[in-house]
Design an enzyme around this catalytic site. Sequence first.
Site, mmCIF file in Angstrom:
data_model
loop_
_atom_site.group_PDB
_atom_site.id
_atom_site.type_symbol
_atom_site.label_atom_id
_atom_site.label_comp_id
_atom_site.label_asym_id
_atom_site.label_seq_id
_atom_site.Cartn_x
_atom_site.Cartn_y
_atom_site.Cartn_z
ATOM 1 N N ARG A 81 -30.265 -2.771 -3.550
ATOM 2 C CA ARG A 81 -29.736 -2.383 -4.867
ATOM 3 C C ARG A 81 -30.526 -3.177 -5.914
ATOM 4 N NH1 ARG A 81 -23.422 -1.909 -5.739
ATOM 5 N NH2 ARG A 81 -24.132 -0.341 -7.238
ATOM 6 N N GLN A 179 -13.963 2.198 -8.697
ATOM 7 C CA GLN A 179 -13.713 0.812 -8.267
ATOM 8 C C GLN A 179 -12.450 0.250 -8.927
ATOM 9 O OE1 GLN A 179 -16.697 1.981 -9.243
ATOM 10 N NE2 GLN A 179 -18.377 1.000 -8.163
ATOM 11 N N ASP A 220 -23.440 -7.818 -13.548
ATOM 12 C CA ASP A 220 -24.440 -7.861 -12.474
ATOM 13 C C ASP A 220 -25.659 -8.679 -12.852
ATOM 14 O OD1 ASP A 220 -22.820 -5.320 -11.934
ATOM 15 O OD2 ASP A 220 -23.950 -5.684 -10.088
ATOM 16 N N LYS A 231 -21.287 -2.443 -14.885
ATOM 17 C CA LYS A 231 -20.926 -1.086 -14.481
ATOM 18 C C LYS A 231 -20.977 -0.105 -15.647
ATOM 19 C CE LYS A 231 -20.260 0.156 -11.226
ATOM 20 N NZ LYS A 231 -21.361 0.809 -10.458
#
Length: 325
Positions: A81, A179, A220, A231
């Site tokens: 990722r 999520q 992130d 996100k």
Amino acid sequence: MNPPATLAWQGTHLALLDQRRLPDEVTYLACRSVDDVVEAIRSLAVRGAPAIGIAAAYGMALAEQTGESSAAAAERLVAARPTAVNLAWAVDQVRAGMERGRAAIDTALEIHADDIAMCRAIGEAGRQLIEPGCHVLTHCNAGALAVSALGTATAPLYLAHADGVPFHVYVDETRPVLQGARLTAWELGIAGIDRTLICDNAAAHLMGQGAVDLVIVGTDRITANGDVVNKIGTRGLAILADYHNVPFYVACPTSTFDPVTRAGSDVPIEERSAAEILEPIGLSGDIPVKNPAFDVTPEELVTGYITDRGFSTSVAIFDSVTDSS
Ligand code: MRU
């Protein structure tokens, strides 16, 4: 009560809570090779920036155990990722240890253990923001399931709850992988925290009604200039919060700070499959789809950073971090 452990080293393999099946089923995947870990990260069986970093560190230990080249393993794990910097950070930590003659598993276990203390430090840094009776809004899952304990955005919530502070959380469902609906609402519920699930597009309405006192999200990657990559949908929330004078906080460990990358516009944004959007709503593949998994919130929209080094209104809190290893 706490949610089940996100990941655990079992001596010969890595056990990963399969987050694709939550909240319906609590099952663990046994990862016995680098390939298994890469696939688990890609398919979101394990997800959340710190958790994929820890999983990748254990992936390096599996490479050592199975005799796979650590350089090749590192390359494949980091590529699994592209957006979360924790992945490269954890792999770099393990490799640096190996260069000093340290077993990969020892560094992986240390990263995992440090992570638990790091979540608590973030919780303590943000705990004072949770005032009695307040309504918090969060996006995606930056909870215990995304880390190894307490989470990042949720750590102040868990500590305030343990202190008996009454408060309420709005949980964005977080399209398309949900999520928020599947993971955050579930884990806050297990802890007994008062929470309400909302559609992502309800946030503006609720802020307009004065129903949201603060927003806390995870991230992130934070770039050198303080931009926040998180996100998809986070940027919209930050713009809304600014318009409505709602403070917008970002919680993260030092390992999420990337001093080498100048700004959010320099960060690779992962594009995920069309199926993630189409399948849950029963549509087939002939509609063109764009599915970026993350977006960039400019530094000027961030009210404060809640970190394992303390709380700060400035990204300068990370000043002594000079490289990603
Ligand atoms: O695609 P995901 O589920 O890995 O995205 C997770 C997030 O965006 C989280 O907010 C971020 O990784 C921080 S987790 C402590």
